[in-house]
Write an enzyme that holds these catalytic residues in place. Structure first.
Site, PDB file in Angstrom:
ATOM      1  N   ASP A 194       0.635  -0.986   0.085  1.00  0.00           N
ATOM      2  CA  ASP A 194      -0.429   0.373   0.135  1.00  0.00           C
ATOM      3  C   ASP A 194       0.665   0.742   0.101  1.00  0.00           C
ATOM      4  O   ASP A 194       0.001   2.350  -0.202  1.00  0.00           O
ATOM      5  CB  ASP A 194      -0.801   0.480   1.337  1.00  0.00           C
ATOM      6  CG  ASP A 194      -0.704  -0.091   1.979  1.00  0.00           C
ATOM      7  OD1 ASP A 194      -1.223  -0.659   3.473  1.00  0.00           O
ATOM      8  OD2 ASP A 194       0.750  -0.025   2.806  1.00  0.00           O
ATOM      9  N   HIS A 230       6.488  -8.103  -1.306  1.00  0.00           N
ATOM     10  CA  HIS A 230       5.570  -8.336  -1.832  1.00  0.00           C
ATOM     11  C   HIS A 230       5.353  -7.114  -3.395  1.00  0.00           C
ATOM     12  O   HIS A 230       4.488  -7.305  -3.748  1.00  0.00           O
ATOM     13  CB  HIS A 230       4.673  -8.668  -1.059  1.00  0.00           C
ATOM     14  CG  HIS A 230       5.606  -9.570  -1.199  1.00  0.00           C
ATOM     15  ND1 HIS A 230       4.159 -10.116   0.382  1.00  0.00           N
ATOM     16  CD2 HIS A 230       6.518 -10.892  -0.226  1.00  0.00           C
ATOM     17  CE1 HIS A 230       4.772 -11.319   1.512  1.00  0.00           C
ATOM     18  NE2 HIS A 230       5.785 -11.267   0.615  1.00  0.00           N
ATOM     19  N   CYS A 278       6.404  -3.779 -17.599  1.00  0.00           N
ATOM     20  CA  CYS A 278       5.568  -4.596 -19.264  1.00  0.00           C
ATOM     21  C   CYS A 278       6.268  -5.668 -18.980  1.00  0.00           C
ATOM     22  O   CYS A 278       7.111  -6.393 -18.739  1.00  0.00           O
ATOM     23  CB  CYS A 278       6.510  -3.546 -19.778  1.00  0.00           C
ATOM     24  SG  CYS A 278       6.560  -4.253 -21.132  1.00  0.00           S
ATOM     25  N   SER A 281      -0.148 -12.335  10.706  1.00  0.00           N
ATOM     26  CA  SER A 281      -0.561 -13.318  11.289  1.00  0.00           C
ATOM     27  C   SER A 281       0.997 -14.001  10.461  1.00  0.00           C
ATOM     28  O   SER A 281       0.304 -15.059  10.927  1.00  0.00           O
ATOM     29  CB  SER A 281      -1.560 -13.439  10.461  1.00  0.00           C
ATOM     30  OG  SER A 281      -1.482 -13.811   8.587  1.00  0.00           O
TER      31      SER A 281
HETATM   32  C1  BV8 Z   1       7.465 -18.256  -2.810  1.00  0.00           C
HETATM   33  C2  BV8 Z   1       0.834  -9.655  -2.401  1.00  0.00           C
HETATM   34  C3  BV8 Z   1       9.120 -19.334  -4.508  1.00  0.00           C
HETATM   35  C4  BV8 Z   1       0.192 -10.056  -3.460  1.00  0.00           C
HETATM   36  C5  BV8 Z   1       1.522 -11.065  -0.813  1.00  0.00           C
HETATM   37  C6  BV8 Z   1       6.616 -22.904   2.778  1.00  0.00           C
HETATM   38  C7  BV8 Z   1       5.432 -23.736   3.372  1.00  0.00           C
HETATM   39  C8  BV8 Z   1       4.441 -23.618   2.555  1.00  0.00           C
HETATM   40  C9  BV8 Z   1       4.203 -22.745   1.570  1.00  0.00           C
HETATM   41  C10 BV8 Z   1       4.940 -21.548   0.890  1.00  0.00           C
HETATM   42  C11 BV8 Z   1       5.861 -22.149   1.451  1.00  0.00           C
HETATM   43  N1  BV8 Z   1       6.892 -21.459   0.657  1.00  0.00           N
HETATM   44  C12 BV8 Z   1       6.254 -20.719  -0.289  1.00  0.00           C
HETATM   45  C13 BV8 Z   1       5.405 -20.745  -0.123  1.00  0.00           C
HETATM   46  C14 BV8 Z   1       4.283 -20.880  -0.767  1.00  0.00           C
HETATM   47  C15 BV8 Z   1       3.446 -18.944  -0.334  1.00  0.00           C
HETATM   48  C16 BV8 Z   1       3.050 -19.336   1.083  1.00  0.00           C
HETATM   49  O1  BV8 Z   1       3.427 -19.117   2.007  1.00  0.00           O
HETATM   50  N2  BV8 Z   1       1.852 -19.446   1.380  1.00  0.00           N
HETATM   51  C17 BV8 Z   1       1.312 -19.665   2.740  1.00  0.00           C
HETATM   52  C18 BV8 Z   1      -0.210 -19.404   2.299  1.00  0.00           C
HETATM   53  C19 BV8 Z   1       1.125 -20.579   3.370  1.00  0.00           C
HETATM   54  N3  BV8 Z   1       4.541 -18.647  -0.501  1.00  0.00           N
HETATM   55  C20 BV8 Z   1       4.942 -17.815  -2.066  1.00  0.00           C
HETATM   56  O2  BV8 Z   1       4.225 -18.463  -3.008  1.00  0.00           O
HETATM   57  C21 BV8 Z   1       5.493 -16.836  -1.903  1.00  0.00           C
HETATM   58  N4  BV8 Z   1       6.463 -16.798  -3.208  1.00  0.00           N
HETATM   59  O3  BV8 Z   1       7.562 -19.094  -2.143  1.00  0.00           O
HETATM   60  O4  BV8 Z   1       8.603 -18.266  -4.262  1.00  0.00           O
HETATM   61  C22 BV8 Z   1       8.580 -20.679  -4.049  1.00  0.00           C
HETATM   62  C23 BV8 Z   1       7.334 -21.031  -4.498  1.00  0.00           C
HETATM   63  C24 BV8 Z   1       6.192 -22.118  -4.198  1.00  0.00           C
HETATM   64  C25 BV8 Z   1       6.731 -22.810  -3.623  1.00  0.00           C
HETATM   65  C26 BV8 Z   1       8.128 -22.794  -2.645  1.00  0.00           C
HETATM   66  C27 BV8 Z   1       8.874 -21.863  -3.010  1.00  0.00           C
HETATM   67  C28 BV8 Z   1       5.123 -15.113  -1.837  1.00  0.00           C
HETATM   68  C29 BV8 Z   1       4.057 -14.488  -0.820  1.00  0.00           C
HETATM   69  C30 BV8 Z   1       4.490 -13.794  -1.456  1.00  0.00           C
HETATM   70  C31 BV8 Z   1       2.741 -13.598  -1.903  1.00  0.00           C
HETATM   71  N5  BV8 Z   1       2.030 -11.625  -2.189  1.00  0.00           N
HETATM   72  N6  BV8 Z   1       0.704 -10.545  -1.365  1.00  0.00           N
HETATM   73  C32 BV8 Z   1      -1.537  -8.431  -3.061  1.00  0.00           C
HETATM   74  O5  BV8 Z   1      -1.394  -8.096  -2.361  1.00  0.00           O
HETATM   75  O6  BV8 Z   1      -2.189  -8.416  -4.022  1.00  0.00           O
HETATM   76  S1  BV8 Z   1       1.582 -11.990  -0.090  1.00  0.00           S
HETATM   77  C33 BV8 Z   1      -0.150 -11.426   0.904  1.00  0.00           C
HETATM   78  O7  BV8 Z   1      -0.400 -12.220   1.674  1.00  0.00           O
HETATM   79  C34 BV8 Z   1       0.620 -10.443   1.574  1.00  0.00           C
HETATM   80  O8  BV8 Z   1       1.982  -9.413   1.241  1.00  0.00           O
HETATM   81  C35 BV8 Z   1       1.194 -10.616   3.364  1.00  0.00           C
HETATM   82  O9  BV8 Z   1       2.576 -11.353   2.832  1.00  0.00           O
HETATM   83  C36 BV8 Z   1       0.117 -12.227   3.461  1.00  0.00           C
HETATM   84  C37 BV8 Z   1      -0.700 -10.996   4.114  1.00  0.00           C
HETATM   85  O10 BV8 Z   1      -0.504 -11.914   5.474  1.00  0.00           O
HETATM   86  P1  BV8 Z   1      -0.425 -10.510   6.762  1.00  0.00           P
HETATM   87  O11 BV8 Z   1       0.168  -9.505   6.348  1.00  0.00           O
HETATM   88  O12 BV8 Z   1       0.335 -10.881   7.953  1.00  0.00           O
HETATM   89  O13 BV8 Z   1      -2.020 -10.241   6.395  1.00  0.00           O
HETATM   90  P2  BV8 Z   1      -3.081 -10.824   7.274  1.00  0.00           P
HETATM   91  O14 BV8 Z   1      -4.663 -10.242   7.032  1.00  0.00           O
HETATM   92  O15 BV8 Z   1      -3.161 -12.245   7.027  1.00  0.00           O
HETATM   93  O16 BV8 Z   1      -2.995 -10.986   9.280  1.00  0.00           O
HETATM   94  C38 BV8 Z   1      -2.697  -9.423   9.831  1.00  0.00           C
HETATM   95  C39 BV8 Z   1      -2.802  -9.661  11.115  1.00  0.00           C
HETATM   96  O17 BV8 Z   1      -2.565  -8.125  11.561  1.00  0.00           O
HETATM   97  C40 BV8 Z   1      -3.750 -10.473  11.479  1.00  0.00           C
HETATM   98  O18 BV8 Z   1      -2.929 -11.700  12.747  1.00  0.00           O
HETATM   99  C41 BV8 Z   1      -4.486  -9.195  12.376  1.00  0.00           C
HETATM  100  O19 BV8 Z   1      -4.563 -10.097  13.989  1.00  0.00           O
HETATM  101  C42 BV8 Z   1      -2.967  -8.340  12.547  1.00  0.00           C
HETATM  102  N7  BV8 Z   1      -4.368  -7.316  12.996  1.00  0.00           N
HETATM  103  C43 BV8 Z   1      -5.267  -6.411  12.348  1.00  0.00           C
HETATM  104  N8  BV8 Z   1      -5.723  -5.672  12.357  1.00  0.00           N
HETATM  105  C44 BV8 Z   1      -4.315  -5.421  13.520  1.00  0.00           C
HETATM  106  C45 BV8 Z   1      -3.497  -6.161  13.790  1.00  0.00           C
HETATM  107  N9  BV8 Z   1      -2.284  -6.128  14.415  1.00  0.00           N
HETATM  108  C46 BV8 Z   1      -1.942  -4.754  15.200  1.00  0.00           C
HETATM  109  N10 BV8 Z   1      -3.118  -3.353  15.174  1.00  0.00           N
HETATM  110  C47 BV8 Z   1      -3.727  -4.086  14.338  1.00  0.00           C
HETATM  111  N11 BV8 Z   1      -4.660  -2.482  14.250  1.00  0.00           N
END
Ligand code: BV8
Length: 250
Positions: free
Chosen positions: A105, A120, A128, A191
């Site tokens: 953002d 990210h 492009c 998270s």
């Molecule tokens: C990759 C851009 C090589 C897009 C994003 C190992 C194990 C398992 C899976 C994998 C692994 N390695 C890789 C993977 C696959 C995958 C992955 O991790 N999957 C997850 C779901 C398990 N990773 C990938 O694909 C990465 N690439 O590893 O490439 C590879 C490929 C395949 C396999 C092996 C290796 C790429 C990851 C990046 C993807 N792009 N964003 C877009 O935005 O449109 S990720 C996106 O989701 C965000 O950027 C962020 O990273 C994630 C969201 O997480 P958070 O930001 O933490 O948000 P969330 O809502 O989950 O949590 C919010 C938290 O805030 C909560 O805890 C809440 O309680 C708290 N909160 C809320 N309000 C408040 C607060 N805290 C304080 N104050 C408040 N007011």
């Protein structure tokens, strides 16, 4: 707030020269940007695999751009909150300080943080698909969906890392370097699930850093954190900042 814990953290921060801050969607929640996994999070309404993967873009670039255009429209009017501003203010407080964010953002930079590592990507940038050139385009709504490269006419894609795509190795190396050299790492509003970002606090802890987690609720990282502050980042960070400044500048 747990006063003794605040005291201890402030003492540690007063002696820390190198600080890293890792953030997720939670830091922008109080600015009105939806999180991903929260109760009205993006992944509750949309499937990441249908909108935030290279396959989804291949399949239907128009749909993917409509979704990013909608998110850009959400983010454009919002302002950084007290959490972003406090972090920006810490750049002058600590010798070395960097922000490592998963957020696309751009609100950390908007709050004044100069050294922001965007793991990210950034929702205001597009790339492009043929030449790889990156352009910053702030218009919302986008004048044309899908946007095309003015130079070669090929499709633009969001300059964002999608699931299944590797992060920019230069960016990731720098993030690991800062994590392994910091004395204190704040982990705020994430998270702590998505890899490789979720591994950075463990790399920092292995290198001896104190981990200070701030979140509305516990995460998989919480049992491994040195300190866990449960609550809103926009309330907890200014409080820690006030105590720290009272201590460093009585
Ligand atoms: C990759 C851009 C090589 C897009 C994003 C190992 C194990 C398992 C899976 C994998 C692994 N390695 C890789 C993977 C696959 C995958 C992955 O991790 N999957 C997850 C779901 C398990 N990773 C990938 O694909 C990465 N690439 O590893 O490439 C590879 C490929 C395949 C396999 C092996 C290796 C790429 C990851 C990046 C993807 N792009 N964003 C877009 O935005 O449109 S990720 C996106 O989701 C965000 O950027 C962020 O990273 C994630 C969201 O997480 P958070 O930001 O933490 O948000 P969330 O809502 O989950 O949590 C919010 C938290 O805030 C909560 O805890 C809440 O309680 C708290 N909160 C809320 N309000 C408040 C607060 N805290 C304080 N104050 C408040 N007011």
């Amino acid at each position: 707030m747990n006063e003794p814990q605040v005291e201890e953290v402030v003492k540690i921060l007063a002696g820390a020269g190198r600080v890293a801050v890792l953030t997720g969607a939670g830091i922008s929640a109080e600015s009105g940007v939806p999180t991903f996994r929260g109760k009205d999070g993006l992944w509750k309404q949309y499937k990441p695999e249908t909108l935030a993967t290279p396959e989804a873009f291949e399949r239907d670039p128009k749909l993917v751009w409509e979704w990013y255009d909608w998110r850009r429209g959400l983010i454009a009017p919002v302002e950084p909150n007290a959490g972003h501003r406090t972090i920006a203010g810490w750049e002058s407080l600590f010798g070395e300080m960097a922000v490592i964010t998963q957020n696309v953002d751009g609100l950390h930079a908007k709050a004044g943080s100069r050294d922001v590592i965007e793991l990210h990507g950034n929702i205001w940038k597009m790339r492009c698909t043929r030449e790889g050139t990156v352009e910053e385009v702030k218009a919302t709504p986008l004048p044309r969906i899908p946007p095309v490269c003015p130079n070669c006419g090929s499709l633009f894609r969001p300059h964002i890392v999608w699931f299944g795509e590797s992060l920019d190795p230069v960016v990731l190396d720098r993030a690991y370097g800062l994590s392994e050299s910091c004395q204190v790492m704040f982990v705020i509003g994430t998270s702590a699930i998505v890899q490789p970002a979720a591994s950075l606090p463990y790399a920092a802890a292995r290198a001896g850093a104190k981990i200070i987690e701030v979140n509305l609720e516990p995460t998989p990282l919480s049992p491994h954190a040195t300190f866990f502050f449960q609550g809103k980042a926009g309330e907890i960070l200014p409080l820690l900042d006030r105590q720290l400044r009272k201590r460093t500048r009585p």
